[in-house]
Design a protein around this motif. Structure first.
Motif, PDB file in Angstrom:
ATOM      1  N   PRO A 235       0.829  -1.207   0.000  1.00  0.00           N
ATOM      2  CA  PRO A 235       0.000   0.000   0.000  1.00  0.00           C
ATOM      3  C   PRO A 235       0.862   1.255   0.000  1.00  0.00           C
ATOM      4  O   PRO A 235       2.028   1.234   0.394  1.00  0.00           O
ATOM      5  N   GLY A 236       0.279   2.337  -0.470  1.00  0.00           N
ATOM      6  CA  GLY A 236       0.996   3.602  -0.462  1.00  0.00           C
ATOM      7  C   GLY A 236       0.258   4.636  -1.283  1.00  0.00           C
ATOM      8  O   GLY A 236      -0.939   4.483  -1.573  1.00  0.00           O
ATOM      9  N   ARG A 237       1.000   5.689  -1.671  1.00  0.00           N
ATOM     10  CA  ARG A 237       0.390   6.781  -2.423  1.00  0.00           C
ATOM     11  C   ARG A 237       1.195   7.099  -3.679  1.00  0.00           C
ATOM     12  O   ARG A 237       2.427   7.200  -3.617  1.00  0.00           O
ATOM     13  N   TYR A 285       1.258  15.050  -5.596  1.00  0.00           N
ATOM     14  CA  TYR A 285       1.764  15.375  -4.255  1.00  0.00           C
ATOM     15  C   TYR A 285       1.159  16.678  -3.736  1.00  0.00           C
ATOM     16  O   TYR A 285       1.158  16.938  -2.529  1.00  0.00           O
ATOM     17  N   LYS A 291      -4.085   7.329  -2.941  1.00  0.00           N
ATOM     18  CA  LYS A 291      -3.850   6.083  -2.224  1.00  0.00           C
ATOM     19  C   LYS A 291      -4.185   4.877  -3.091  1.00  0.00           C
ATOM     20  O   LYS A 291      -5.222   4.853  -3.770  1.00  0.00           O
ATOM     21  N   VAL A 293      -3.935   0.345  -2.892  1.00  0.00           N
ATOM     22  CA  VAL A 293      -3.787  -0.758  -1.942  1.00  0.00           C
ATOM     23  C   VAL A 293      -3.732  -2.092  -2.689  1.00  0.00           C
ATOM     24  O   VAL A 293      -4.301  -2.235  -3.774  1.00  0.00           O
ATOM     25  N   MET A 325       5.020   6.481  -2.913  1.00  0.00           N
ATOM     26  CA  MET A 325       5.488   6.534  -1.527  1.00  0.00           C
ATOM     27  C   MET A 325       4.818   5.423  -0.731  1.00  0.00           C
ATOM     28  O   MET A 325       3.602   5.441  -0.527  1.00  0.00           O
ATOM     29  N   PRO A 326       5.591   4.411  -0.283  1.00  0.00           N
ATOM     30  CA  PRO A 326       4.995   3.322   0.497  1.00  0.00           C
ATOM     31  C   PRO A 326       4.405   3.828   1.804  1.00  0.00           C
ATOM     32  O   PRO A 326       4.861   4.829   2.373  1.00  0.00           O
ATOM     33  N   SER A 327       3.377   3.119   2.295  1.00  0.00           N
ATOM     34  CA  SER A 327       2.743   3.496   3.555  1.00  0.00           C
ATOM     35  C   SER A 327       3.607   3.155   4.750  1.00  0.00           C
ATOM     36  O   SER A 327       3.437   3.722   5.831  1.00  0.00           O
ATOM     37  N   THR A 328       4.534   2.218   4.568  1.00  0.00           N
ATOM     38  CA  THR A 328       5.438   1.824   5.643  1.00  0.00           C
ATOM     39  C   THR A 328       6.864   2.201   5.265  1.00  0.00           C
ATOM     40  O   THR A 328       7.169   2.476   4.110  1.00  0.00           O
TER      41      THR A 328
END
Length: 375
Positions: A235-237, A285, A291, A293, A325-328
């Motif tokens: 997941p990320g953006r 941005y 987002k 997933v 950009m990863p969520s983690t």
């Protein structure tokens, strides 16, 4: 009188030997001039990793009007040149924030960017976001312009020792010949250890011709649409997104199939003469990104309107690329070299096989001429 050997004087033998040596040297020099080198030069003062391809001589082609609709990577316009596929290593850690490129002759004069048919930088050790194939770091073509991110905000972390496979093709759609041609691709970076950029992002691509094989496809007359669907590995953006198209494209879209939402649409940018020079850019941005997933499916689609009445061989292409950009904060996943799709894709970009995915997956169409790969 000079001593003779089998009817020849020693003086004649000496002259023949010198002449042979001159001829061999000339042939060696000519061959060397046609064998461009591929290398990476670091300029920390400018914050640039420069990929250099050349020098090489490129013969005159048929002229832009005759070649304007031909994107076949195996068609020869003025003598297509495939520099050796070479793996270079990044010497210093940093965050890539953009790129620029130029084509120059032996005197440093700017040449048409159309001489670059395509140029790809590939990380063989990291996987793509949507597929278990090698990560595409950068793709350049005549429709691609220089790109940059806000370096205080976004940067792509590239540690020292990162490997990049450089694969390119040059051709000449113009009616002029060029000598000593060199391609410079400048990767702009911020040194590691600075308090900026604030966010780490990573490149991704999603191509209508995925999962592997030739990316160009035949373009039928009239209106047509081609697409591909996949799910991300994490997941990320999506923070920024753009695309690559050919002539007669109407648009390219990136959408969430699961929800039915169109996340971004790109449109061709044309110059005053109506020639395709780029694709609109989505600076997502500015609104904190879009987002995505792993539980959802996403689609890239490209639509063309071909008015010629003829099928244009390899006339279509559609790929979205951007930064994610990863969520983690976990490290970007490594590629699995044992994965069959990874192996097939690698064979293709090393030009060990060629053709569409269906062709190479069914046994592989061998390349017409094997290209050397320099590690």
């Amino acid at each position: 009188m000079s001593t003779t050997t089998n009817g020849m004087t020693m003086r004649a033998i000496a002259r023949a030997t010198v002449a042979l040596g001159v001829m061999i040297a000339a042939l060696t020099t000519a061959a060397a001039s046609q064998t461009p080198t591929v290398r990476l030069e670091n300029d920390p003062a400018r914050g640039v990793h420069r990929v250099v391809i050349g020098p090489m001589d490129i013969l005159a082609g048929p002229g832009e009007a005759a070649a304007s609709h031909s994107h076949d990577p195996h068609a020869v316009h003025g003598g297509a040149i495939f520099p050796p596929i070479t793996t270079v290593t990044v010497p210093a850690s940093g965050y890539l924030t953009g790129f620029s490129y130029e084509v120059v002759d032996s005197e440093g004069r700017q040449l048409p960017r159309a001489l670059i048919h395509h140029l790809n930088l590939i990380n063989p050790d990291r996987r793509e976001l949507f597929l278990p194939i090698s990560q595409r770091m950068l793709a350049v073509g005549k429709e691609t312009g220089s790109q940059s991110m806000p370096w205080l905000l976004l940067g792509y972390p590239v540690p020292a020792g990162t490997r990049m496979v450089v694969s390119a093709m040059l051709h000449n759609p113009t009616s002029s010949s060029y000598t000593g041609v060199t391609v410079h691709v400048d990767l702009h970076y911020v040194e590691a250890g600075r308090p900026w950029p604030l966010l780490s992002v990573f490149p991704f691509q999603l191509d209508v011709a995925f999962p592997a094989g030739d990316k160009s496809f035949d373009l039928p007359p009239g209106r047509s649409t081609r697409s591909y669907e996949a799910s991300p590995s994490m997941p990320g953006r999506v923070m920024a997104i753009g695309g690559h198209l050919h002539e007669y494209a109407e648009n390219i879209t990136f959408e969430n199939v699961t929800t039915g939402e169109v996340l971004w649409t790109g449109y061709p940018i044309e110059d005053a003469e109506g020639r395709l020079v780029g694709v609109t850019l989505g600076r997502l941005y500015r609104t904190l990104g879009v987002k995505i997933v792993p539980e959802h499916t996403y689609r890239v689609s490209v639509t063309y309107e071909n008015p010629t009445g003829d099928t244009l061989v390899a006339g279509g292409m559609g790929v979205v690329g951007g930064v994610f950009m990863p969520s983690t904060a976990r490290m970007w996943p490594w590629a699995n070299a044992a994965d069959p799709l990874y192996a097939l894709d690698r064979q293709h970009y090393l030009q060990q096989v060629r053709g569409t995915y269906a062709e190479i997956a069914s046994g592989g169409a061998p390349a017409a001429t094997a290209e050397h790969h320099h590690e």
